[in-house]
Design a protein around this motif. Structure first.
Motif, PDB file in Angstrom:
ATOM      1  N   THR A  72       2.179   9.241  -6.607  1.00  7.98           N
ATOM      2  CA  THR A  72       2.755  10.577  -6.731  1.00  7.98           C
ATOM      3  C   THR A  72       3.537  10.728  -8.032  1.00  7.98           C
ATOM      4  OG1 THR A  72       4.821  10.018  -5.614  1.00  7.98           O
ATOM      5  CG2 THR A  72       2.979  10.739  -4.228  1.00  7.98           C
ATOM      6  N   GLY A  73       3.717   9.617  -8.744  1.00  4.59           N
ATOM      7  CA  GLY A  73       4.443   9.647 -10.008  1.00  4.59           C
ATOM      8  C   GLY A  73       5.872   9.156  -9.892  1.00  4.59           C
ATOM      9  N   ALA A  74       6.268   8.721  -8.711  1.00  4.14           N
ATOM     10  CA  ALA A  74       7.638   8.254  -8.491  1.00  4.14           C
ATOM     11  C   ALA A  74       7.734   6.752  -8.702  1.00  4.14           C
ATOM     12  CB  ALA A  74       8.082   8.599  -7.080  1.00  4.14           C
ATOM     13  N   ALA A  75       8.932   6.270  -8.915  1.00  2.91           N
ATOM     14  CA  ALA A  75       9.265   4.841  -8.995  1.00  2.91           C
ATOM     15  C   ALA A  75       8.585   4.120 -10.146  1.00  2.91           C
ATOM     16  CB  ALA A  75       8.969   4.137  -7.666  1.00  2.91           C
ATOM     17  N   PHE A  76       8.383   4.804 -11.265  1.00  4.53           N
ATOM     18  CA  PHE A  76       7.841   4.131 -12.434  1.00  4.53           C
ATOM     19  C   PHE A  76       8.937   3.603 -13.357  1.00  4.53           C
ATOM     20  CE2 PHE A  76       3.736   6.052 -11.467  1.00  4.53           C
ATOM     21  CZ  PHE A  76       2.911   4.986 -11.746  1.00  4.53           C
ATOM     22  N   GLU A  77      10.170   4.049 -13.133  1.00  5.58           N
ATOM     23  CA  GLU A  77      11.269   3.526 -13.923  1.00  5.58           C
ATOM     24  C   GLU A  77      11.413   2.039 -13.590  1.00  5.58           C
ATOM     25  OE1 GLU A  77      11.870   6.032 -11.607  1.00  5.58           O
ATOM     26  OE2 GLU A  77      11.376   7.602 -13.031  1.00  5.58           O
ATOM     27  N   LEU A  78      11.782   1.237 -14.575  1.00 10.95           N
ATOM     28  CA  LEU A  78      11.783  -0.209 -14.413  1.00 10.95           C
ATOM     29  C   LEU A  78      12.673  -0.681 -13.263  1.00 10.95           C
ATOM     30  CD1 LEU A  78      10.488  -2.695 -15.561  1.00 10.95           C
ATOM     31  CD2 LEU A  78      12.378  -2.895 -17.167  1.00 10.95           C
ATOM     32  N   LYS A  79      13.898  -0.163 -13.182  1.00 10.84           N
ATOM     33  CA  LYS A  79      14.805  -0.595 -12.117  1.00 10.84           C
ATOM     34  C   LYS A  79      14.298  -0.156 -10.746  1.00 10.84           C
ATOM     35  CE  LYS A  79      19.047  -0.998 -14.749  1.00 10.84           C
ATOM     36  NZ  LYS A  79      20.427  -0.573 -14.903  1.00 10.84           N
ATOM     37  N   ALA A  80      13.818   1.066 -10.634  1.00 12.01           N
ATOM     38  CA  ALA A  80      13.299   1.559  -9.361  1.00 12.01           C
ATOM     39  C   ALA A  80      12.052   0.782  -8.954  1.00 12.01           C
ATOM     40  CB  ALA A  80      12.980   3.045  -9.458  1.00 12.01           C
ATOM     41  N   ASN A  81      11.195   0.499  -9.910  1.00 14.19           N
ATOM     42  CA  ASN A  81       9.974  -0.263  -9.640  1.00 14.19           C
ATOM     43  C   ASN A  81      10.313  -1.660  -9.142  1.00 14.19           C
ATOM     44  OD1 ASN A  81       7.448  -1.475  -9.671  1.00 14.19           O
ATOM     45  ND2 ASN A  81       6.826  -0.454 -11.548  1.00 14.19           N
ATOM     46  N   LYS A  82      11.277  -2.298  -9.785  1.00 15.12           N
ATOM     47  CA  LYS A  82      11.697  -3.648  -9.392  1.00 15.12           C
ATOM     48  C   LYS A  82      12.303  -3.635  -7.988  1.00 15.12           C
ATOM     49  CE  LYS A  82      14.571  -7.502 -10.928  1.00 15.12           C
ATOM     50  NZ  LYS A  82      15.479  -7.989 -11.954  1.00 15.12           N
ATOM     51  N   ARG A  83      13.180  -2.663  -7.704  1.00 13.08           N
ATOM     52  CA  ARG A  83      13.794  -2.566  -6.379  1.00 13.08           C
ATOM     53  C   ARG A  83      12.757  -2.296  -5.295  1.00 13.08           C
ATOM     54  NH1 ARG A  83      17.936   1.749  -7.308  1.00 13.08           N
ATOM     55  NH2 ARG A  83      17.389   1.475  -9.444  1.00 13.08           N
TER      56      ARG A  83
ATOM     57  N   GLY B  32       0.822  -1.211   0.000  1.00  9.64           N
ATOM     58  CA  GLY B  32       0.000   0.000   0.000  1.00  9.64           C
ATOM     59  C   GLY B  32       0.852   1.255   0.000  1.00  9.64           C
ATOM     60  N   ILE B  33       1.932   1.235   0.785  1.00 15.12           N
ATOM     61  CA  ILE B  33       2.859   2.371   0.802  1.00 15.12           C
ATOM     62  C   ILE B  33       3.518   2.522  -0.565  1.00 15.12           C
ATOM     63  CG2 ILE B  33       5.038   3.206   1.786  1.00 15.12           C
ATOM     64  CD1 ILE B  33       4.085   1.942   4.464  1.00 15.12           C
ATOM     65  N   ARG B  34       3.876   1.384  -1.170  1.00 12.50           N
ATOM     66  CA  ARG B  34       4.468   1.416  -2.512  1.00 12.50           C
ATOM     67  C   ARG B  34       3.501   2.061  -3.504  1.00 12.50           C
ATOM     68  NH1 ARG B  34       3.972  -2.375  -6.788  1.00 12.50           N
ATOM     69  NH2 ARG B  34       5.639  -2.175  -8.300  1.00 12.50           N
ATOM     70  N   HIS B  35       2.233   1.663  -3.434  1.00 14.06           N
ATOM     71  CA  HIS B  35       1.237   2.250  -4.340  1.00 14.06           C
ATOM     72  C   HIS B  35       1.043   3.734  -4.064  1.00 14.06           C
ATOM     73  CE1 HIS B  35      -0.277  -1.021  -6.785  1.00 14.06           C
ATOM     74  NE2 HIS B  35      -0.145  -1.814  -5.745  1.00 14.06           N
ATOM     75  N   LEU B  36       1.084   4.120  -2.787  1.00 14.89           N
ATOM     76  CA  LEU B  36       0.938   5.530  -2.439  1.00 14.89           C
ATOM     77  C   LEU B  36       2.073   6.351  -3.041  1.00 14.89           C
ATOM     78  CD1 LEU B  36      -0.709   7.576  -0.750  1.00 14.89           C
ATOM     79  CD2 LEU B  36       0.854   7.097   1.130  1.00 14.89           C
TER      80      LEU B  36
END
Length: 154
Positions: free
Chosen positions: A103-114, A95-99
């Motif tokens: 906001t538009g953050a962590a959509f890059e593939l590597k950041a999303n995976k991490r 849920g925190i990840r989705h929150l």
């Protein structure tokens, strides 16, 4: 009139196109943990309320299902408790990840995976920390005098 389906074309090409990743696992885990907590948690809570309303014998029977005489959880109590705790922390971390992603953050593939892997690691770590804290006294206590295995003292 439409022609018959070509047997050489798959019905669900997404199964062959998309590569399985942690973000997909976390998405599925979020749904499973939410449903699991809602179903199992409510059933246990209602059983506990029913046992309270049923009187001393009924409550004692309910507690015997999940605990030993000392009040510590038995195998079923540990499985249920740790399972619901892990589900709670996994659902909360996702849920925190989705929150954050809203906001538009962590959509890059590597950041999303991490971030997806981090939710799983943190939820397991929080579960271990909580149950370690809850069980600490029993873990460090010396064995009872009537324990089946005696420690040799000199």
């Amino acid at each position: 009139m439409a022609s018959a389906r070509n047997a050489n074309r798959p019905l669900s090409p997404h199964l062959q196109v998309w590569k399985w990743g942690p973000h997909m696992l976390v998405s599925i885990l979020h749904r499973v943990t939410g449903s699991g907590m809602a179903t199992v948690g409510v059933i246990v809570f209602l059983a506990w309320l029913g046992a309270l309303a049923g009187g001393k014998e009924c409550y004692a029977w309910f507690m015997d299902l999940l605990t030993v005489k000392s009040g510590a959880p038995n195998i079923a109590g540990y499985i249920l408790g740790i399972g619901l705790t892990l589900s709670f922390f996994q659902h909360m971390m996702t849920g925190i990840r989705h929150l954050v992603m809203d906001t538009g953050a962590a959509f890059e593939l590597k950041a999303n995976k991490r971030f997806a892997i981090l939710t799983m690691v943190v939820s397991v770590a929080l579960t271990v920390l909580l149950w370690g804290y809850l069980s600490y006294d029993r873990l460090v206590a010396p064995p009872a005098a009537n324990a089946p295995i005696q420690v040799e003292t000199k």
